[in-house]
Design a protein around this motif. Structure first.
Motif, mmCIF file in Angstrom:
data_model
loop_
_atom_site.group_PDB
_atom_site.id
_atom_site.type_symbol
_atom_site.label_atom_id
_atom_site.label_comp_id
_atom_site.label_asym_id
_atom_site.label_seq_id
_atom_site.Cartn_x
_atom_site.Cartn_y
_atom_site.Cartn_z
ATOM 1 N N ASN A 165 25.953 -2.657 3.144
ATOM 2 C CA ASN A 165 26.176 -3.905 3.087
ATOM 3 C C ASN A 165 25.171 -5.122 4.316
ATOM 4 N N MET A 166 24.845 -4.264 5.252
ATOM 5 C CA MET A 166 24.512 -5.536 5.937
ATOM 6 C C MET A 166 22.704 -5.648 5.784
ATOM 7 N N PRO A 167 22.313 -6.512 6.302
ATOM 8 C CA PRO A 167 20.805 -6.173 6.533
ATOM 9 C C PRO A 167 19.554 -5.995 7.484
ATOM 10 N N ILE A 168 20.403 -4.457 7.537
ATOM 11 C CA ILE A 168 19.724 -3.922 8.582
ATOM 12 C C ILE A 168 19.776 -2.102 8.514
ATOM 13 N N SER A 169 18.642 -2.102 8.935
ATOM 14 C CA SER A 169 17.724 -0.516 8.115
ATOM 15 C C SER A 169 18.750 0.660 8.870
ATOM 16 N N GLN A 170 18.398 1.644 8.711
ATOM 17 C CA GLN A 170 18.448 2.716 9.029
ATOM 18 C C GLN A 170 17.365 2.656 10.635
ATOM 19 N N LYS A 171 16.263 2.161 10.757
ATOM 20 C CA LYS A 171 15.536 2.691 12.089
ATOM 21 C C LYS A 171 15.951 1.453 12.776
ATOM 22 N N SER A 172 16.116 0.027 12.027
ATOM 23 C CA SER A 172 17.066 -1.008 13.624
ATOM 24 C C SER A 172 18.549 -0.544 14.031
ATOM 25 N N TRP A 173 18.962 0.548 13.014
ATOM 26 C CA TRP A 173 19.923 0.942 13.581
ATOM 27 C C TRP A 173 19.887 1.755 14.999
ATOM 28 N N ALA A 174 19.059 2.744 14.656
ATOM 29 C CA ALA A 174 18.317 3.390 15.981
ATOM 30 C C ALA A 174 17.779 2.460 16.229
ATOM 31 N N ILE A 175 17.646 1.890 16.836
ATOM 32 C CA ILE A 175 16.908 0.849 17.657
ATOM 33 C C ILE A 175 17.682 0.320 18.450
ATOM 34 N N ILE A 176 18.855 -0.168 18.169
ATOM 35 C CA ILE A 176 20.097 -0.869 19.161
ATOM 36 C C ILE A 176 20.482 0.316 19.229
ATOM 37 N N ALA A 177 21.033 2.001 19.288
ATOM 38 C CA ALA A 177 21.250 2.569 19.942
ATOM 39 C C ALA A 177 20.474 2.578 20.878
ATOM 40 N N THR A 178 19.094 3.172 21.317
ATOM 41 C CA THR A 178 18.317 3.640 22.440
ATOM 42 C C THR A 178 18.493 2.467 23.202
ATOM 43 N N ALA A 179 18.406 0.366 22.999
ATOM 44 C CA ALA A 179 18.862 -0.378 24.155
ATOM 45 C C ALA A 179 19.594 0.312 24.832
ATOM 46 N N ALA A 180 20.982 0.762 24.417
ATOM 47 C CA ALA A 180 22.293 0.697 24.887
ATOM 48 C C ALA A 180 21.866 2.447 26.074
ATOM 49 N N LEU A 181 21.345 3.152 25.494
ATOM 50 C CA LEU A 181 21.238 3.954 26.095
ATOM 51 C C LEU A 181 20.010 3.930 27.222
ATOM 52 N N LEU A 182 19.666 3.001 27.147
ATOM 53 C CA LEU A 182 18.347 2.540 28.587
ATOM 54 C C LEU A 182 18.976 2.804 30.397
ATOM 55 N N PRO A 183 20.309 2.485 30.317
ATOM 56 C CA PRO A 183 20.503 2.474 31.855
ATOM 57 C C PRO A 183 20.807 3.676 32.083
ATOM 58 N N CYS A 184 20.794 5.132 30.891
ATOM 59 C CA CYS A 184 20.671 6.277 30.955
ATOM 60 C C CYS A 184 19.481 6.927 32.470
ATOM 61 N N VAL A 243 21.011 10.621 14.353
ATOM 62 C CA VAL A 243 23.197 11.018 13.862
ATOM 63 C C VAL A 243 23.128 9.158 14.311
ATOM 64 N N SER A 244 22.501 8.617 15.194
ATOM 65 C CA SER A 244 23.407 7.814 15.407
ATOM 66 C C SER A 244 22.880 6.385 14.683
ATOM 67 N N GLY A 245 21.470 6.017 14.701
ATOM 68 C CA GLY A 245 21.208 4.976 13.500
ATOM 69 C C GLY A 245 21.575 5.478 11.718
ATOM 70 N N ASN A 246 22.258 6.915 11.769
ATOM 71 C CA ASN A 246 22.391 7.259 10.248
ATOM 72 C C ASN A 246 23.290 7.034 10.086
ATOM 73 N N LEU A 247 24.885 7.259 11.554
ATOM 74 C CA LEU A 247 26.229 6.858 10.738
ATOM 75 C C LEU A 247 26.169 5.911 11.441
ATOM 76 N N MET A 248 25.759 4.606 11.279
ATOM 77 C CA MET A 248 26.010 3.211 11.134
ATOM 78 C C MET A 248 25.039 2.296 10.286
ATOM 79 N N TYR A 249 23.729 2.915 9.473
ATOM 80 C CA TYR A 249 23.661 2.450 8.497
ATOM 81 C C TYR A 249 24.905 3.167 6.758
ATOM 82 N N ASN A 250 25.126 4.136 7.085
ATOM 83 C CA ASN A 250 25.943 4.136 6.556
ATOM 84 C C ASN A 250 27.184 3.617 6.719
ATOM 85 N N SER A 251 28.013 3.285 7.695
ATOM 86 C CA SER A 251 29.716 2.850 8.120
ATOM 87 C C SER A 251 28.747 1.053 7.738
ATOM 88 N N PHE A 252 28.492 0.644 7.609
ATOM 89 C CA PHE A 252 28.154 -0.723 7.126
ATOM 90 C C PHE A 252 26.466 -0.572 6.096
#
Length: 526
Positions: free
Chosen positions: A236-255, A225-234
């Motif tokens: 026009n940006m040249p970032i795919s849904q999978k790339s947004w998911a990777i960015i979200a996961t990077a923020a989750l590594l401190p867990c 859902v993080s990747g889906n929401l970021m992709y639909n929010s922007f």
């Protein structure tokens, strides 16, 4: 001579009688064993005596959470023999800290490692679990279920609240004075008690597998859902849904560095605040279009093919049973648990029903799987940013619970553990243990990339493990462990919940699998 002869005859008769008695006892014991009962051995009798001593100490005011675990008792020796194997009587339900088996420190010091949480903090955790990101799929459930979908939202809240309470009731038993004593610590302990004596560990293995699937799938859904929401929010940006998911996961590594439920509770409080802002924004927009609400679209008609998926979505949105034994055991006042469960589920039921109905009335047949995708671009971007923040803050709770289940099953199960303890003698997490946690985070990312279907995954998980952990298992365990104390209406409720839950689980699972196969076959994107 006559006396000697009488003595020999008496000894022979005595020996013969003893032999016959032993054989009879062996046969009776064997018969009871085949029937599922087990005769008490001398060691078990000593264990029962030790339990009685523990109950006496408890009545005298002794704190139950300072009792040693099996390993501490084994290494301590001496006076601790009577406490060996009695770790189930720990009051806090958390078990000994991870370093207990290594340093053999005093129990009083060890019991202070994990701080207790208040009823409010426990309520934040439950609210975060049942009032989380998955309300976004409820309008989609109304799309395929109409008024019946609304009824199921209310019905699921009542049933899940009830099964949560009876699950906690299975943790307790009455002592000889009629006082309730916590004799089990977790969902696994309840399952093992129900399967004993024939299969003393089978129930625990089943529950562990279901818990791990449920928790890991929850983490995967947060990444999806993080990747889906970021992709639909922007878009026009040249970032795919999978790339947004990777960015979200990077923020989750401190867990991977989480150590206690106290820190997770703080995240849950922030999640609740973010969820409140999201609900206000979405409902405010829907109310601004109240004149165009399509009341005629809400019918009693259901989509036979897709409605079972909606059942799984609704059930999954209420799943919290896997957290409850740990939460109740970590509460400062466990007596407040029932009140906390009642109000959290009442609030969730009202908010979910209103949110689902208002959102569906606004978009009717155009309702999408993630309702925020229906919002105009400007409002969608703001709401989605809050949703992504909420998803990232919600991730630690199921991740922490999954890590605890895996560690206790494979690394901290005493002599039965498959691998060495992942904690050092000072209680710190070893480097390879931290690596395994990071691998689990990466695994959730990979699954989110290759199966990016939010509603179908939510319905599948709700039908497969959600119904089992929330409906089927609690009702069965309640009947098994407390059968002699239940009234007729409680038996009726438990049996009804089991039957209805079984039907919903099977139908939802089949249709969710069919939906996933269709999505992959025709390469359907969300």
């Amino acid at each position: 001579m006559a006396t000697l002869i009488r003595g020999k005859i008496s000894n022979k008769l005595s020996n013969a009688a003893t032999a016959v008695s032993n054989k009879s006892t062996a046969k009776v014991s064997g018969m009871f064993a085949r029937m599922g009962f087990q005769a008490a051995t001398d060691e078990e009798a000593l264990g029962f005596v030790a339990c009685d001593d523990l109950d006496y100490d408890h009545r005298q005011g002794m704190q139950m959470d300072i009792l040693s675990s099996d390993e501490i008792g084994g290494e301590g020796g001496g006076d601790g023999d009577g406490l060996v194997g009695d770790s189930h009587y720990q009051r806090d339900g958390t078990g000994p800290p991870h370093s207990a088996s290594k340093d053999g420190g005093s129990p009083n010091e060890l019991s202070e490692v994990k701080p207790k949480i208040t009823a409010w903090e426990a309520g934040w955790n439950v609210t975060n679990a049942i009032q989380g990101m998955f309300v976004l799929g409820l309008p989609y459930a109304i799309l395929h279920g109409g008024y019946l979908g609304l009824f199921l939202i209310i019905f699921a809240a009542v049933v899940c609240c009830y099964t949560g309470k009876i699950l906690i009731a299975c943790l307790y038993e009455e002592d000889e004075d009629g006082q309730l004593v916590r004799v089990r610590d977790s969902y696994v302990d309840i399952a093992n008690a129900c399967c004993a004596p024939r299969f003393p560990t089978l129930g625990g293995h089943i529950v562990n597998v279901a818990q791990i699937i449920e928790l890991v799938m929850t983490c995967i859904l947060y990444v999806v859902v993080s990747g889906n929401l970021m992709y639909n929010s922007f878009p026009n940006m040249p970032i795919s849904q999978k790339s947004w998911a990777i960015i979200a996961t990077a923020a989750l590594l401190p867990c991977a560095f989480l150590k206690s439920l106290k820190a997770v509770s703080k995240f849950s409080l922030l999640c609740t605040m973010a969820h409140f802002v999201i609900n206000v924004l979405v409902i405010a927009y829907c109310l601004s279009r109240a004149r165009d609400w399509a009341w005629d679209k809400v019918k009693f008609y259901i989509d036979v093919k897709k409605f079972p998926i909606s059942i799984g979505i609704i059930v999954f949105s209420y799943t919290s049973q896997i957290f409850l034994p740990s939460l109740e055991g970590n509460m400062q006042k466990p007596s407040e648990f029932h009140c906390m469960m009642k109000w959290t589920h009442i609030a969730a039921c009202i908010l979910k029903g209103l949110f689902a109905l208002v959102a569906y009335l606004t978009w009717a047949d155009e309702t999408k799987e993630v309702i925020t995708d229906n919002l105009p671009p400007t409002i969608r971007a703001v709401v989605n940013l809050f949703l992504v923040a909420k998803a990232l803050l919600s991730y630690p709770l199921p991740f922490f619970a999954a890590v605890e289940v895996l560690e206790k099953s494979f690394f901290q199960d005493g002599g039965r553990a498959f691998f060495p303890d992942c904690y050092g003698g000072d209680g710190r997490l070893k480097s390879w243990g931290l690596t395994l946690r990071c691998i689990l985070v990466v695994f959730t990312l990979l699954m989110a990339i290759y199966v990016p279907h939010f509603a179908l995954l939510m319905g599948l998980t709700g039908s497969l493990t959600g119904a089992g952990l929330c409906f089927l298992l609690p009702s069965i365990f309640h009947l098994k462990l407390l059968w002699r104390k239940l009234q007729w209406h409680q038996v009726f409720f438990d049996v009804s919940i089991f039957v209805i839950g079984g039907i919903c689980s099977i139908s939802g699972f089949i249709h969710s699998i069919e939906g996933l196969i269709e999505a992959f076959k025709y390469n359907i994107e969300e």
